[in-house]
Motif scaffolding. Structure first.
Motif, PDB file in Angstrom:
ATOM      1  N   ASP A  68     -13.402 -40.548  11.377  1.00 29.98           N
ATOM      2  CA  ASP A  68     -13.034 -41.668  10.510  1.00 29.98           C
ATOM      3  C   ASP A  68     -11.727 -41.419   9.749  1.00 29.98           C
ATOM      4  OD1 ASP A  68     -15.247 -43.207  11.242  1.00 29.98           O
ATOM      5  OD2 ASP A  68     -16.523 -42.196   9.780  1.00 29.98           O
ATOM      6  N   GLN A  69     -11.307 -40.192   9.626  1.00 34.05           N
ATOM      7  CA  GLN A  69     -10.066 -39.872   8.920  1.00 34.05           C
ATOM      8  C   GLN A  69      -8.841 -39.948   9.817  1.00 34.05           C
ATOM      9  OE1 GLN A  69     -11.206 -35.946   7.666  1.00 34.05           O
ATOM     10  NE2 GLN A  69     -11.446 -36.620   5.552  1.00 34.05           N
ATOM     11  N   MET A  70      -9.008 -39.936  11.113  1.00 32.59           N
ATOM     12  CA  MET A  70      -7.854 -39.789  11.977  1.00 32.59           C
ATOM     13  C   MET A  70      -7.228 -41.087  12.465  1.00 32.59           C
ATOM     14  SD  MET A  70      -9.346 -38.285  15.515  1.00 32.59           S
ATOM     15  CE  MET A  70      -9.014 -39.373  16.879  1.00 32.59           C
ATOM     16  N   VAL A  71      -7.892 -42.204  12.361  1.00 24.01           N
ATOM     17  CA  VAL A  71      -7.357 -43.460  12.889  1.00 24.01           C
ATOM     18  C   VAL A  71      -6.427 -44.107  11.873  1.00 24.01           C
ATOM     19  CG1 VAL A  71      -7.939 -45.746  13.756  1.00 24.01           C
ATOM     20  CG2 VAL A  71      -9.387 -43.791  14.331  1.00 24.01           C
ATOM     21  N   VAL A  72      -5.196 -44.389  12.292  1.00 24.48           N
ATOM     22  CA  VAL A  72      -4.223 -45.033  11.412  1.00 24.48           C
ATOM     23  C   VAL A  72      -4.226 -46.540  11.625  1.00 24.48           C
ATOM     24  CG1 VAL A  72      -1.772 -45.195  10.847  1.00 24.48           C
ATOM     25  CG2 VAL A  72      -2.793 -42.977  11.346  1.00 24.48           C
ATOM     26  N   HIS A  73      -4.335 -46.987  12.843  1.00 30.90           N
ATOM     27  CA  HIS A  73      -4.440 -48.420  13.130  1.00 30.90           C
ATOM     28  C   HIS A  73      -5.198 -48.622  14.421  1.00 30.90           C
ATOM     29  CE1 HIS A  73      -1.489 -49.214  16.407  1.00 30.90           C
ATOM     30  NE2 HIS A  73      -0.909 -48.132  15.955  1.00 30.90           N
ATOM     31  N   ARG A  74      -5.467 -49.876  14.745  1.00 32.93           N
ATOM     32  CA  ARG A  74      -6.232 -50.171  15.950  1.00 32.93           C
ATOM     33  C   ARG A  74      -5.667 -51.398  16.642  1.00 32.93           C
ATOM     34  NH1 ARG A  74      -9.474 -54.300  16.290  1.00 32.93           N
ATOM     35  NH2 ARG A  74      -9.710 -55.641  14.498  1.00 32.93           N
ATOM     36  N   LEU A  75      -6.061 -51.581  17.892  1.00 32.31           N
ATOM     37  CA  LEU A  75      -5.751 -52.787  18.654  1.00 32.31           C
ATOM     38  C   LEU A  75      -7.067 -53.396  19.109  1.00 32.31           C
ATOM     39  CD1 LEU A  75      -2.867 -51.434  20.929  1.00 32.31           C
ATOM     40  CD2 LEU A  75      -2.630 -52.935  18.953  1.00 32.31           C
ATOM     41  N   ASP A  76      -7.103 -54.711  19.257  1.00 34.30           N
ATOM     42  CA  ASP A  76      -8.301 -55.373  19.749  1.00 34.30           C
ATOM     43  C   ASP A  76      -8.669 -54.835  21.137  1.00 34.30           C
ATOM     44  OD1 ASP A  76      -8.536 -56.947  17.504  1.00 34.30           O
ATOM     45  OD2 ASP A  76      -7.436 -58.618  18.376  1.00 34.30           O
ATOM     46  N   MET A  77      -9.933 -54.966  21.508  1.00 37.54           N
ATOM     47  CA  MET A  77     -10.426 -54.416  22.767  1.00 37.54           C
ATOM     48  C   MET A  77      -9.635 -54.955  23.958  1.00 37.54           C
ATOM     49  SD  MET A  77     -14.317 -54.020  24.063  1.00 37.54           S
ATOM     50  CE  MET A  77     -14.656 -55.472  25.016  1.00 37.54           C
ATOM     51  N   ALA A  78      -9.285 -56.207  23.969  1.00 34.87           N
ATOM     52  CA  ALA A  78      -8.586 -56.814  25.113  1.00 34.87           C
ATOM     53  C   ALA A  78      -7.090 -56.509  25.136  1.00 34.87           C
ATOM     54  CB  ALA A  78      -8.807 -58.314  25.116  1.00 34.87           C
ATOM     55  N   THR A  79      -6.584 -55.829  24.107  1.00 27.71           N
ATOM     56  CA  THR A  79      -5.157 -55.576  23.966  1.00 27.71           C
ATOM     57  C   THR A  79      -4.813 -54.140  24.363  1.00 27.71           C
ATOM     58  OG1 THR A  79      -5.105 -57.132  22.128  1.00 27.71           O
ATOM     59  CG2 THR A  79      -3.231 -55.662  22.337  1.00 27.71           C
ATOM     60  N   SER A  80      -3.725 -53.997  25.068  1.00 27.45           N
ATOM     61  CA  SER A  80      -3.224 -52.653  25.394  1.00 27.45           C
ATOM     62  C   SER A  80      -2.014 -52.368  24.522  1.00 27.45           C
ATOM     63  CB  SER A  80      -2.856 -52.559  26.870  1.00 27.45           C
ATOM     64  OG  SER A  80      -1.788 -53.451  27.160  1.00 27.45           O
ATOM     65  N   GLY A  81      -1.698 -51.081  24.367  1.00 30.24           N
ATOM     66  CA  GLY A  81      -0.516 -50.721  23.592  1.00 30.24           C
ATOM     67  C   GLY A  81      -0.585 -49.309  23.060  1.00 30.24           C
ATOM     68  N   ILE A  82       0.420 -48.956  22.280  1.00 36.37           N
ATOM     69  CA  ILE A  82       0.536 -47.598  21.753  1.00 36.37           C
ATOM     70  C   ILE A  82      -0.122 -47.513  20.386  1.00 36.37           C
ATOM     71  CG2 ILE A  82       2.159 -45.824  21.000  1.00 36.37           C
ATOM     72  CD1 ILE A  82       4.072 -46.895  23.154  1.00 36.37           C
ATOM     73  N   ILE A  83      -0.974 -46.507  20.227  1.00 35.65           N
ATOM     74  CA  ILE A  83      -1.672 -46.250  18.969  1.00 35.65           C
ATOM     75  C   ILE A  83      -1.331 -44.845  18.527  1.00 35.65           C
ATOM     76  CG2 ILE A  83      -3.927 -45.945  17.904  1.00 35.65           C
ATOM     77  CD1 ILE A  83      -5.042 -48.017  19.703  1.00 35.65           C
TER      78      ILE A  83
END
Length: 83
Positions: A68-83
């Motif tokens: 829970d500490q490591m995620v800075v942002h997210r993308l929706d399940m149907a979306t691809s991209g750089i995280i």
């Protein structure tokens, strides 16, 4: 129609994330950048579904950091991209 769509999304979200879905673009002691394919959750959410964040965490095992500490942002399940 709406109920069937929700059922399909929940079924897809509960499937295991394959190891080959993990494409690490950059990693050092402070940051890890990955390419998220579409169709995979970014984060596990309240149901703790399989996710790209979980796969990164289990692969890299960062010391002293919990998932829970490591995620800075997210993308929706149907979306691809750089995280």
């Amino acid at each position: 129609d709406n109920l069937l769509q929700k059922i399909r999304v929940e079924q897809q979200a509960s499937q295991a994330v394959p190891l080959d879905a993990l494409e690490i673009l950059y990693a050092d002691a402070s940051i890890c950048v990955v390419n998220k394919p579409s169709g995979i959750l970014s984060v596990p959410g309240s149901r703790r579904n399989p996710s790209l964040a979980t796969l990164v965490y289990e692969t890299l095992r960062p010391p002293g950091i919990d998932l829970d500490q490591m995620v800075v942002h997210r993308l929706d399940m149907a979306t691809s991209g750089i995280i």
